[in-house]
Design a protein around this motif. Structure first.
Motif, PDB file in Angstrom:
ATOM      1  N   ALA A 131      -4.585  -8.478   8.571  1.00 38.15           N
ATOM      2  CA  ALA A 131      -4.409  -9.455   7.485  1.00 38.15           C
ATOM      3  C   ALA A 131      -4.349  -8.757   6.137  1.00 38.15           C
ATOM      4  CB  ALA A 131      -5.553 -10.466   7.511  1.00 38.15           C
ATOM      5  N   SER A 132      -5.163  -7.708   5.967  1.00 36.76           N
ATOM      6  CA  SER A 132      -5.139  -6.955   4.713  1.00 36.76           C
ATOM      7  C   SER A 132      -3.798  -6.261   4.513  1.00 36.76           C
ATOM      8  CB  SER A 132      -6.274  -5.920   4.702  1.00 36.76           C
ATOM      9  OG  SER A 132      -6.258  -5.155   3.526  1.00 36.76           O
ATOM     10  N   GLY A 133      -3.234  -5.730   5.600  1.00 30.38           N
ATOM     11  CA  GLY A 133      -1.908  -5.124   5.495  1.00 30.38           C
ATOM     12  C   GLY A 133      -0.865  -6.127   5.070  1.00 30.38           C
ATOM     13  N   TRP A 134      -0.941  -7.338   5.622  1.00 32.94           N
ATOM     14  CA  TRP A 134      -0.015  -8.413   5.251  1.00 32.94           C
ATOM     15  C   TRP A 134      -0.193  -8.777   3.785  1.00 32.94           C
ATOM     16  CZ3 TRP A 134      -0.583 -13.519   3.599  1.00 32.94           C
ATOM     17  CH2 TRP A 134       0.556 -14.327   3.687  1.00 32.94           C
ATOM     18  N   VAL A 162      -8.198   0.036   3.580  1.00 31.72           N
ATOM     19  CA  VAL A 162      -7.248   1.134   3.793  1.00 31.72           C
ATOM     20  C   VAL A 162      -5.820   0.783   3.365  1.00 31.72           C
ATOM     21  CG1 VAL A 162      -6.178   2.631   5.523  1.00 31.72           C
ATOM     22  CG2 VAL A 162      -8.647   2.213   5.571  1.00 31.72           C
ATOM     23  N   PRO A 163      -5.220  -0.330   3.813  1.00 32.05           N
ATOM     24  CA  PRO A 163      -3.834  -0.597   3.395  1.00 32.05           C
ATOM     25  C   PRO A 163      -3.627  -0.612   1.881  1.00 32.05           C
ATOM     26  CG  PRO A 163      -4.426  -2.010   5.236  1.00 32.05           C
ATOM     27  CD  PRO A 163      -5.691  -1.326   4.795  1.00 32.05           C
ATOM     28  N   PRO A 164      -4.483  -1.297   1.089  1.00 37.51           N
ATOM     29  CA  PRO A 164      -4.256  -1.232  -0.362  1.00 37.51           C
ATOM     30  C   PRO A 164      -4.477   0.155  -0.951  1.00 37.51           C
ATOM     31  CG  PRO A 164      -6.259  -2.488   0.140  1.00 37.51           C
ATOM     32  CD  PRO A 164      -5.546  -2.271   1.419  1.00 37.51           C
ATOM     33  N   THR A 165      -5.394   0.936  -0.377  1.00 40.42           N
ATOM     34  CA  THR A 165      -5.621   2.290  -0.894  1.00 40.42           C
ATOM     35  C   THR A 165      -4.424   3.188  -0.607  1.00 40.42           C
ATOM     36  OG1 THR A 165      -8.018   2.046  -0.564  1.00 40.42           O
ATOM     37  CG2 THR A 165      -7.181   4.269  -0.856  1.00 40.42           C
ATOM     38  N   VAL A 166      -3.861   3.098   0.596  1.00 38.33           N
ATOM     39  CA  VAL A 166      -2.652   3.863   0.929  1.00 38.33           C
ATOM     40  C   VAL A 166      -1.513   3.481  -0.011  1.00 38.33           C
ATOM     41  CG1 VAL A 166      -0.865   4.212   2.677  1.00 38.33           C
ATOM     42  CG2 VAL A 166      -3.273   4.207   3.344  1.00 38.33           C
ATOM     43  N   THR A 167      -1.359   2.185  -0.256  1.00 36.65           N
ATOM     44  CA  THR A 167      -0.299   1.710  -1.142  1.00 36.65           C
ATOM     45  C   THR A 167      -0.467   2.251  -2.553  1.00 36.65           C
ATOM     46  OG1 THR A 167       0.064  -0.314   0.129  1.00 36.65           O
ATOM     47  CG2 THR A 167       0.718  -0.361  -2.179  1.00 36.65           C
ATOM     48  N   LEU A 168      -1.693   2.252  -3.068  1.00 39.18           N
ATOM     49  CA  LEU A 168      -1.931   2.749  -4.421  1.00 39.18           C
ATOM     50  C   LEU A 168      -1.674   4.253  -4.516  1.00 39.18           C
ATOM     51  CD1 LEU A 168      -5.111   0.697  -5.398  1.00 39.18           C
ATOM     52  CD2 LEU A 168      -2.799   0.455  -6.312  1.00 39.18           C
ATOM     53  N   CYS A 169      -2.024   5.001  -3.478  1.00 43.71           N
ATOM     54  CA  CYS A 169      -1.709   6.438  -3.469  1.00 43.71           C
ATOM     55  C   CYS A 169      -0.211   6.659  -3.524  1.00 43.71           C
ATOM     56  CB  CYS A 169      -2.303   7.109  -2.231  1.00 43.71           C
ATOM     57  SG  CYS A 169      -4.095   7.345  -2.298  1.00 43.71           S
ATOM     58  N   VAL A 176      -1.991   8.129   9.587  1.00 40.86           N
ATOM     59  CA  VAL A 176      -1.397   6.798   9.404  1.00 40.86           C
ATOM     60  C   VAL A 176      -0.409   6.820   8.248  1.00 40.86           C
ATOM     61  CG1 VAL A 176      -1.873   4.403   8.767  1.00 40.86           C
ATOM     62  CG2 VAL A 176      -3.400   5.594  10.348  1.00 40.86           C
ATOM     63  N   ALA A 177      -0.821   7.410   7.113  1.00 40.05           N
ATOM     64  CA  ALA A 177       0.050   7.461   5.945  1.00 40.05           C
ATOM     65  C   ALA A 177       1.331   8.242   6.236  1.00 40.05           C
ATOM     66  CB  ALA A 177      -0.699   8.081   4.765  1.00 40.05           C
ATOM     67  N   LYS A 188      10.496  -1.299   5.773  1.00 37.78           N
ATOM     68  CA  LYS A 188      10.137  -2.714   5.923  1.00 37.78           C
ATOM     69  C   LYS A 188       8.799  -2.829   6.666  1.00 37.78           C
ATOM     70  CE  LYS A 188      12.037  -7.043   7.750  1.00 37.78           C
ATOM     71  NZ  LYS A 188      13.156  -7.637   8.554  1.00 37.78           N
ATOM     72  N   HIS A 189       7.967  -3.747   6.244  1.00 32.58           N
ATOM     73  CA  HIS A 189       6.667  -4.028   6.870  1.00 32.58           C
ATOM     74  C   HIS A 189       5.715  -2.833   6.832  1.00 32.58           C
ATOM     75  CE1 HIS A 189       8.370  -7.764   8.071  1.00 32.58           C
ATOM     76  NE2 HIS A 189       9.047  -7.306   9.092  1.00 32.58           N
ATOM     77  N   ARG A 190       5.872  -1.979   5.847  1.00 32.50           N
ATOM     78  CA  ARG A 190       5.031  -0.785   5.817  1.00 32.50           C
ATOM     79  C   ARG A 190       3.542  -1.133   5.661  1.00 32.50           C
ATOM     80  NH1 ARG A 190       6.782   4.082   2.039  1.00 32.50           N
ATOM     81  NH2 ARG A 190       8.169   4.491   3.795  1.00 32.50           N
ATOM     82  N   GLY A 191       3.242  -2.069   4.782  1.00 32.35           N
ATOM     83  CA  GLY A 191       1.849  -2.463   4.603  1.00 32.35           C
ATOM     84  C   GLY A 191       1.260  -3.052   5.871  1.00 32.35           C
ATOM     85  N   LEU A 192       2.042  -3.886   6.552  1.00 32.33           N
ATOM     86  CA  LEU A 192       1.568  -4.509   7.788  1.00 32.33           C
ATOM     87  C   LEU A 192       1.317  -3.469   8.872  1.00 32.33           C
ATOM     88  CD1 LEU A 192       0.962  -7.049   9.443  1.00 32.33           C
ATOM     89  CD2 LEU A 192       3.403  -7.175   9.999  1.00 32.33           C
ATOM     90  N   VAL A 193       2.252  -2.517   9.023  1.00 38.07           N
ATOM     91  CA  VAL A 193       2.082  -1.481  10.045  1.00 38.07           C
ATOM     92  C   VAL A 193       0.891  -0.591   9.710  1.00 38.07           C
ATOM     93  CG1 VAL A 193       3.164   0.521  11.149  1.00 38.07           C
ATOM     94  CG2 VAL A 193       4.523  -1.523  10.668  1.00 38.07           C
ATOM     95  N   THR A 194       0.682  -0.316   8.427  1.00 39.23           N
ATOM     96  CA  THR A 194      -0.502   0.441   8.020  1.00 39.23           C
ATOM     97  C   THR A 194      -1.767  -0.288   8.456  1.00 39.23           C
ATOM     98  OG1 THR A 194       0.637   1.391   6.103  1.00 39.23           O
ATOM     99  CG2 THR A 194      -1.766   1.416   6.067  1.00 39.23           C
ATOM    100  N   GLY A 195      -1.775  -1.612   8.271  1.00 36.76           N
ATOM    101  CA  GLY A 195      -2.923  -2.404   8.700  1.00 36.76           C
ATOM    102  C   GLY A 195      -3.137  -2.359  10.204  1.00 36.76           C
ATOM    103  N   VAL A 196      -2.049  -2.446  10.958  1.00 35.36           N
ATOM    104  CA  VAL A 196      -2.161  -2.430  12.419  1.00 35.36           C
ATOM    105  C   VAL A 196      -2.682  -1.081  12.909  1.00 35.36           C
ATOM    106  CG1 VAL A 196      -0.858  -2.537  14.582  1.00 35.36           C
ATOM    107  CG2 VAL A 196      -0.377  -4.183  12.767  1.00 35.36           C
ATOM    108  N   LEU A 197      -2.136   0.007  12.367  1.00 34.62           N
ATOM    109  CA  LEU A 197      -2.585   1.337  12.796  1.00 34.62           C
ATOM    110  C   LEU A 197      -4.035   1.588  12.388  1.00 34.62           C
ATOM    111  CD1 LEU A 197       0.533   3.583  12.083  1.00 34.62           C
ATOM    112  CD2 LEU A 197      -0.210   2.599  14.245  1.00 34.62           C
ATOM    113  N   THR A 198      -4.380   1.137  11.190  1.00 36.72           N
ATOM    114  CA  THR A 198      -5.769   1.281  10.761  1.00 36.72           C
ATOM    115  C   THR A 198      -6.701   0.500  11.681  1.00 36.72           C
ATOM    116  OG1 THR A 198      -5.025   1.515   8.476  1.00 36.72           O
ATOM    117  CG2 THR A 198      -7.344   1.014   8.814  1.00 36.72           C
TER     118      THR A 198
END
Length: 435
Positions: A284-287, A339-346, A122-123, A132-142
């Motif tokens: 929602a977490s990705g958003w 997952v989305p916030p953890t990917v973002t922090l990495c 996913v990452a 654009k919308h990277r966090g949202l797409v991470t949420g959708v794939l997760t």
């Protein structure tokens, strides 16, 4: 009328979603087989849980090396090989007679295959194809992982009940092979192959230069990341995340419910509902990750998870009461919202190596899951119930909340310059690093 062409990144994301759905379903299968395998072969819960633990462990440990292999050989080749490996491992289980064969086939082969389609995948996809919308797409794939449980678990539980576990295993093998042509047709390694910019990007980025060795790349990323306090806080919290989801609830919820007189098909349906609500929660977490500090999100997610696990033992009964449905809804929303916030922090802390570093953080997730799967099986055999496992997991989740909030400690760094696999998202504008 002006016709707009859909950006190829969305096709790549769609195929990745399907592969992730399948990987989640393949991994979830052993939870509906614990009872049938015990009945047919006389293997203890601890013995079967050991195979599940090996699966979970390799699922995580493979992730950073798979991310590096994707840099070396391309995403498409790695995912196709992984699907074939899953199919072989699942299909050959119908011939097994000894418990070590379960460990080899479902533990090792399926673990390696699904690990190559883990969240490091996913990452990599979101890092290369989306700005654009990277966090949202991470949420959708997760959420594809949750959808895998939703699609596969009830079907496999029904097949196991009516036709036996071998039919369920062969169904998994066939499903894995069916995805291979789609991956070959639509999955692409990098936008540069099509001479386009990532979605939301302003310029075409060069394809990454293949590293000399996947193992060297993965280990080098680990060595550099391990020097930062933030890595250990993220890895520690995510290890507890794995213990409280895949390792405990994902593996033992069905047999625990069955201990209280709930039919396996009903328990599998409840676990599938967790997956359905998780789709909503993770998207929602990705958003939210695009808008709220990821440290705050992680602290809140883990704390609420801990509170829900502490009350779970009192909710089990021979019939499904509204209180259990409420738990399923609440727990599902929180399942992999981390997952989305953890990917973002990495990405914030480790820049261009964020995907590979996240692979190592995810490996810690699966170490936690493997330990919890084995420990819960042993507790069940020794104490006759899962209550101690639920209470222990609740306490650990509260600890993970504290670890996440500790990420606020430390100095702020200058913003990381945009690069390959790195977003210029609002949440990354002022990253923090902990010493």
């Amino acid at each position: 009328m002006i016709k707009t062409r859909l950006h190829p990144a969305w096709f790549v994301a769609a195929v990745a979603f399907i592969a992730l759905v399948g990987a989640a379903g393949f991994r979830a299968t052993p939870s509906v087989m614990i009872g049938p395998l015990h009945d047919e072969f006389g293997w203890s819960t601890a013995t079967i849980s050991a195979a599940v633990s090996v699966n979970l462990l390799l699922y995580g440990l493979t992730a950073p090396f798979a991310a590096a292999l994707m840099d070396r050989f391309g995403i498409r080749r790695v995912i196709m090989a992984a699907l074939v490996l899953v199919s072989v491992g699942s299909g050959l289980t119908v011939l097994m007679r000894q418990s070590w064969q379960l460990v080899l086939l479902w533990g090792v082969l399926v673990g390696l295959g699904t690990g190559s389609m883990a969240l490091g995948f996913v990452a990599t996809i979101t890092g290369r194809w989306f700005v654009k919308h990277r966090g949202l797409v991470t949420g959708v794939l997760t959420a594809g992982g949750a959808a895998g449980n939703l699609v596969f678990l009830p079907v496999l539980a029904s097949l196991t009940t009516s036709h036996g576990w071998r039919v369920a295993a062969l169904t998994v093998a066939a499903a894995a092979l069916a995805v291979v042509p789609l991956v070959w047709w639509r999955l692409r390694d990098h936008p540069a192959e099509l001479d386009i910019a990532p979605y939301g990007g302003e310029f075409t980025q060069p394809a990454p230069i293949a590293a000399a060795g996947a193992a060297r790349t993965a280990l080098s990323a680990l060595r550099e990341a391990s020097r930062k306090r933030a890595f250990w806080l993220l890895a520690g919290g995510f290890a507890i995340c794995g213990a409280t989801t895949n390792g405990l609830v994902g593996t033992h919820f069905i047999p625990a419910a069955h201990d209280h007189g709930v039919p396996e098909t009903t328990a599998a349906g409840l676990l599938a509902l967790v997956g359905m609500f998780d789709i909503v929660g993770t998207i929602a977490s990705g958003w939210l990750t695009d808008r709220v500090d990821s440290r705050i999100l992680l602290g809140g997610y883990y704390f609420l998870r801990g509170m829900s696990l502490l009350v779970l033992p009192s909710l089990f009964a021979a019939t499904v009461h509204p209180s259990m449905v409420l738990f399923i809804l609440f727990y599902g929303l929180d399942w992999v919202a981390t997952v989305p916030p953890t990917v973002t922090l990495c990405r914030e802390y480790f820049g261009e190596r964020g995907a590979v570093v996240f692979g190592w953080v995810f490996a810690s997730h699966q170490f936690g899951a493997a330990a919890a799967a084995s420990a819960a099986g042993l507790l069940r055999d020794q104490l006759g119930s899962y209550n101690a496992a639920w209470y222990g997991a609740g306490a650990l989740a509260v600890l993970a909340s504290l670890l996440s909030l500790m990420l606020f400690a430390g100095k702020r760094l200058k913003p990381i310059a945009p690069g390959i696999g790195l977003a210029t998202t609002p949440s990354a504008a002022q990253p923090q690093a902990a010493r």
